[in-house]
Design a protein around this motif. Sequence first.
Motif, PDB file in Angstrom:
ATOM      1  N   TRP A 129      -6.079 -29.661 -27.577  1.00 52.81           N
ATOM      2  CA  TRP A 129      -6.452 -28.301 -27.175  1.00 52.81           C
ATOM      3  C   TRP A 129      -5.626 -27.865 -25.955  1.00 52.81           C
ATOM      4  O   TRP A 129      -6.180 -27.567 -24.886  1.00 52.81           O
ATOM      5  CB  TRP A 129      -7.949 -28.257 -26.850  1.00 52.81           C
ATOM      6  CG  TRP A 129      -8.800 -28.541 -28.034  1.00 52.81           C
ATOM      7  CD1 TRP A 129      -9.111 -29.761 -28.565  1.00 52.81           C
ATOM      8  CD2 TRP A 129      -9.418 -27.577 -28.883  1.00 52.81           C
ATOM      9  NE1 TRP A 129      -9.888 -29.605 -29.676  1.00 52.81           N
ATOM     10  CE2 TRP A 129     -10.102 -28.276 -29.899  1.00 52.81           C
ATOM     11  CE3 TRP A 129      -9.471 -26.189 -28.871  1.00 52.81           C
ATOM     12  CZ2 TRP A 129     -10.816 -27.640 -30.893  1.00 52.81           C
ATOM     13  CZ3 TRP A 129     -10.189 -25.547 -29.863  1.00 52.81           C
ATOM     14  CH2 TRP A 129     -10.845 -26.270 -30.855  1.00 52.81           C
ATOM     15  N   PRO A 130      -4.297 -27.787 -26.089  1.00 55.27           N
ATOM     16  CA  PRO A 130      -3.449 -27.489 -24.920  1.00 55.27           C
ATOM     17  C   PRO A 130      -3.668 -26.099 -24.317  1.00 55.27           C
ATOM     18  O   PRO A 130      -3.387 -25.901 -23.134  1.00 55.27           O
ATOM     19  CB  PRO A 130      -2.029 -27.634 -25.473  1.00 55.27           C
ATOM     20  CG  PRO A 130      -2.160 -27.423 -26.947  1.00 55.27           C
ATOM     21  CD  PRO A 130      -3.527 -27.962 -27.312  1.00 55.27           C
ATOM     22  N   ASN A 131      -4.171 -25.155 -25.073  1.00 55.89           N
ATOM     23  CA  ASN A 131      -4.417 -23.820 -24.530  1.00 55.89           C
ATOM     24  C   ASN A 131      -5.598 -23.769 -23.574  1.00 55.89           C
ATOM     25  O   ASN A 131      -5.833 -22.747 -22.940  1.00 55.89           O
ATOM     26  CB  ASN A 131      -4.634 -22.806 -25.655  1.00 55.89           C
ATOM     27  CG  ASN A 131      -3.375 -22.556 -26.452  1.00 55.89           C
ATOM     28  OD1 ASN A 131      -2.280 -22.869 -26.009  1.00 55.89           O
ATOM     29  ND2 ASN A 131      -3.528 -21.994 -27.624  1.00 55.89           N
ATOM     30  N   PHE A 132      -6.354 -24.865 -23.501  1.00 55.14           N
ATOM     31  CA  PHE A 132      -7.547 -24.910 -22.661  1.00 55.14           C
ATOM     32  C   PHE A 132      -7.371 -25.849 -21.458  1.00 55.14           C
ATOM     33  O   PHE A 132      -8.339 -26.366 -20.923  1.00 55.14           O
ATOM     34  CB  PHE A 132      -8.758 -25.360 -23.490  1.00 55.14           C
ATOM     35  CG  PHE A 132      -9.188 -24.347 -24.507  1.00 55.14           C
ATOM     36  CD1 PHE A 132     -10.186 -23.433 -24.216  1.00 55.14           C
ATOM     37  CD2 PHE A 132      -8.591 -24.301 -25.758  1.00 55.14           C
ATOM     38  CE1 PHE A 132     -10.581 -22.488 -25.151  1.00 55.14           C
ATOM     39  CE2 PHE A 132      -8.986 -23.367 -26.704  1.00 55.14           C
ATOM     40  CZ  PHE A 132      -9.979 -22.453 -26.402  1.00 55.14           C
ATOM     41  N   THR A 133      -6.129 -26.036 -21.034  1.00 47.83           N
ATOM     42  CA  THR A 133      -5.842 -26.964 -19.935  1.00 47.83           C
ATOM     43  C   THR A 133      -6.582 -26.582 -18.659  1.00 47.83           C
ATOM     44  O   THR A 133      -7.126 -27.452 -17.972  1.00 47.83           O
ATOM     45  CB  THR A 133      -4.324 -27.029 -19.682  1.00 47.83           C
ATOM     46  OG1 THR A 133      -3.682 -27.435 -20.890  1.00 47.83           O
ATOM     47  CG2 THR A 133      -3.989 -28.004 -18.576  1.00 47.83           C
ATOM     48  N   CYS A 134      -6.619 -25.300 -18.341  1.00 46.84           N
ATOM     49  CA  CYS A 134      -7.306 -24.861 -17.109  1.00 46.84           C
ATOM     50  C   CYS A 134      -8.812 -25.115 -17.191  1.00 46.84           C
ATOM     51  O   CYS A 134      -9.418 -25.612 -16.231  1.00 46.84           O
ATOM     52  CB  CYS A 134      -7.039 -23.390 -16.843  1.00 46.84           C
ATOM     53  SG  CYS A 134      -5.335 -23.063 -16.374  1.00 46.84           S
ATOM     54  N   GLN A 135      -9.419 -24.793 -18.327  1.00 46.30           N
ATOM     55  CA  GLN A 135     -10.851 -25.037 -18.497  1.00 46.30           C
ATOM     56  C   GLN A 135     -11.144 -26.539 -18.434  1.00 46.30           C
ATOM     57  O   GLN A 135     -12.118 -26.961 -17.805  1.00 46.30           O
ATOM     58  CB  GLN A 135     -11.353 -24.458 -19.827  1.00 46.30           C
ATOM     59  CG  GLN A 135     -11.376 -22.956 -19.862  1.00 46.30           C
ATOM     60  CD  GLN A 135     -10.074 -22.364 -20.402  1.00 46.30           C
ATOM     61  OE1 GLN A 135      -9.019 -22.980 -20.364  1.00 46.30           O
ATOM     62  NE2 GLN A 135     -10.160 -21.150 -20.911  1.00 46.30           N
ATOM     63  N   ILE A 144     -13.063 -31.269 -23.971  1.00 48.83           N
ATOM     64  CA  ILE A 144     -13.315 -32.392 -23.069  1.00 48.83           C
ATOM     65  C   ILE A 144     -13.021 -33.731 -23.741  1.00 48.83           C
ATOM     66  O   ILE A 144     -12.424 -34.625 -23.143  1.00 48.83           O
ATOM     67  CB  ILE A 144     -14.779 -32.364 -22.552  1.00 48.83           C
ATOM     68  CG1 ILE A 144     -15.015 -31.096 -21.737  1.00 48.83           C
ATOM     69  CG2 ILE A 144     -15.115 -33.616 -21.738  1.00 48.83           C
ATOM     70  CD1 ILE A 144     -14.052 -30.883 -20.596  1.00 48.83           C
ATOM     71  N   LEU A 145     -13.421 -33.873 -24.984  1.00 52.16           N
ATOM     72  CA  LEU A 145     -13.268 -35.158 -25.666  1.00 52.16           C
ATOM     73  C   LEU A 145     -11.863 -35.389 -26.224  1.00 52.16           C
ATOM     74  O   LEU A 145     -11.451 -36.539 -26.389  1.00 52.16           O
ATOM     75  CB  LEU A 145     -14.313 -35.277 -26.781  1.00 52.16           C
ATOM     76  CG  LEU A 145     -15.770 -35.178 -26.313  1.00 52.16           C
ATOM     77  CD1 LEU A 145     -16.710 -35.283 -27.500  1.00 52.16           C
ATOM     78  CD2 LEU A 145     -16.081 -36.247 -25.275  1.00 52.16           C
ATOM     79  N   ARG A 146     -11.138 -34.300 -26.520  1.00 51.06           N
ATOM     80  CA  ARG A 146      -9.787 -34.418 -27.089  1.00 51.06           C
ATOM     81  C   ARG A 146      -8.848 -33.394 -26.447  1.00 51.06           C
ATOM     82  O   ARG A 146      -8.347 -32.497 -27.109  1.00 51.06           O
ATOM     83  CB  ARG A 146      -9.850 -34.195 -28.601  1.00 51.06           C
ATOM     84  CG  ARG A 146     -10.731 -35.211 -29.312  1.00 51.06           C
ATOM     85  CD  ARG A 146     -10.780 -35.007 -30.822  1.00 51.06           C
ATOM     86  NE  ARG A 146      -9.451 -34.947 -31.394  1.00 51.06           N
ATOM     87  CZ  ARG A 146      -9.051 -33.977 -32.240  1.00 51.06           C
ATOM     88  NH1 ARG A 146      -9.860 -33.019 -32.606  1.00 51.06           N
ATOM     89  NH2 ARG A 146      -7.827 -33.978 -32.718  1.00 51.06           N
ATOM     90  N   PRO A 147      -8.593 -33.508 -25.147  1.00 48.56           N
ATOM     91  CA  PRO A 147      -7.836 -32.472 -24.434  1.00 48.56           C
ATOM     92  C   PRO A 147      -6.414 -32.259 -24.958  1.00 48.56           C
ATOM     93  O   PRO A 147      -5.916 -31.136 -24.943  1.00 48.56           O
ATOM     94  CB  PRO A 147      -7.831 -32.955 -22.983  1.00 48.56           C
ATOM     95  CG  PRO A 147      -8.129 -34.409 -23.049  1.00 48.56           C
ATOM     96  CD  PRO A 147      -8.991 -34.604 -24.263  1.00 48.56           C
ATOM     97  N   LYS A 148      -5.751 -33.304 -25.431  1.00 51.34           N
ATOM     98  CA  LYS A 148      -4.377 -33.146 -25.919  1.00 51.34           C
ATOM     99  C   LYS A 148      -4.312 -32.292 -27.177  1.00 51.34           C
ATOM    100  O   LYS A 148      -3.299 -31.658 -27.453  1.00 51.34           O
ATOM    101  CB  LYS A 148      -3.741 -34.504 -26.169  1.00 51.34           C
ATOM    102  CG  LYS A 148      -3.455 -35.253 -24.883  1.00 51.34           C
ATOM    103  CD  LYS A 148      -2.797 -36.578 -25.129  1.00 51.34           C
ATOM    104  CE  LYS A 148      -2.560 -37.275 -23.794  1.00 51.34           C
ATOM    105  NZ  LYS A 148      -1.954 -38.582 -23.961  1.00 51.34           N
TER     106      LYS A 148
END
Length: 153
Positions: free
Chosen positions: A92-98, A86-90
């Motif tokens: 963590w690209p594998n978690f785009t759906c979450q 949530i705080l650093r979405p870029k």
Amino acid sequence: MAPNRGWLKCNIGVDLDKNNQRSGGSWVLREERGTVVLHSRRAFSNILSLDEAKFQALIWTVESLSFHRVNRVIIAIDDATLTNVILRPKAWPNFTCQYAEIMARLRKLEWWRLVKEERTTNRGAFLIAQSVTKGGFMHSYVAAGVWFDRLRC
């Protein structure tokens, strides 16, 4: 850690029973003096991993907070991955759906913060979540009041 004046703090607890593919989730909402305002429990079925259990509990918690018109809330969970997503979405690209699912719900809250806290600081919420997996309490509830303070969350 208590929230600043005018804010509430919501601790999330999660426990998983892998054998039965069931998890328990709970949240405890406290005001600045630490007094419990609301608390809730829910059982989740067909949960295969602790990561999935934590994700489902976070989604349910944010939906509940929105439903109860809670604003200015610090949401505390003992999961570094979800917090970082949530705080650093870029990063963590594998978690785009979450990320998309969580943010769709968080946008319903005007003011919020998400923090990672150790399970020990979420003890009361964790014990309520455990009541599903260890105690077999499958009924969901939302309750107001301070009887919960005895658990020293």
